[in-house]
Design a protein around this motif. Structure first.
Motif, PDB file in Angstrom:
ATOM      1  N   ASP A  13     -41.362 -35.201   4.946  1.00 33.46           N
ATOM      2  CA  ASP A  13     -41.615 -36.116   6.068  1.00 33.46           C
ATOM      3  C   ASP A  13     -40.988 -35.599   7.356  1.00 33.46           C
ATOM      4  O   ASP A  13     -41.610 -35.627   8.419  1.00 33.46           O
ATOM      5  CB  ASP A  13     -41.088 -37.518   5.758  1.00 33.46           C
ATOM      6  N   GLN A  16     -42.949 -32.608   8.506  1.00 37.35           N
ATOM      7  CA  GLN A  16     -44.258 -33.019   9.022  1.00 37.35           C
ATOM      8  C   GLN A  16     -44.143 -33.566  10.442  1.00 37.35           C
ATOM      9  O   GLN A  16     -44.993 -33.284  11.291  1.00 37.35           O
ATOM     10  CB  GLN A  16     -44.888 -34.066   8.095  1.00 37.35           C
ATOM     11  N   LYS A  17     -43.106 -34.330  10.735  1.00 34.89           N
ATOM     12  CA  LYS A  17     -42.905 -34.849  12.092  1.00 34.89           C
ATOM     13  C   LYS A  17     -42.709 -33.710  13.083  1.00 34.89           C
ATOM     14  O   LYS A  17     -43.254 -33.726  14.186  1.00 34.89           O
ATOM     15  CB  LYS A  17     -41.708 -35.800  12.137  1.00 34.89           C
TER      16      LYS A  17
END
Length: 121
Positions: A13, A16-17
């Motif tokens: 996560d 991905q950001k």
């Protein structure tokens, strides 16, 4: 203790950001596209790792090795998330998917604690 699968998801996560942030930059140097491609590869790998663990494809004897590798990457991933968060805050309440002009990002980087060279190398 957090499971390997949950740990991989958390790291994916964050990566991905950072990838989405890099993808949102318009008129940036080629280095930004290269960084984005590498981040996308890492996020995909972490997702595969999470899936393999959830399906029982990682043997119990391998779990300490996998956990150690993820823990080694956690510090770098946390640092990367911080590098992405600072310019985002400095640019206002833009949403992740909005395009950002490279010139604006450079201004934020120069005004803050982050140096452009640190982001690109």
């Amino acid at each position: 203790m957090i499971s390997v699968a949950s740990f991989a998801i958390q790291l994916a996560d964050s990566v991905q950001k950072a990838c989405e942030f890099c993808d949102s930059i318009e008129d940036g140097p080629d280095d930004i596209r290269l960084i984005s491609a590498e981040l996308r590869w890492l996020a995909n790998y972490l997702s595969i790792l999470q899936h393999e663990h959830s399906c029982g494809l990682i043997e119990k004897e391998q779990e300490p090795l996998v956990r150690g590798a993820l823990e080694d990457r956690q510090e770098g991933t946390d640092e990367l998330a911080g590098l992405v968060t600072e310019p985002s805050r400095g640019m206002g309440s833009d949403q992740w998917r909005m395009k950002r002009k490279w010139g604006k990002i450079q201004i934020v980087l120069k005004a803050g604690k982050i140096k452009q060279d640190e982001c690109l190398h």
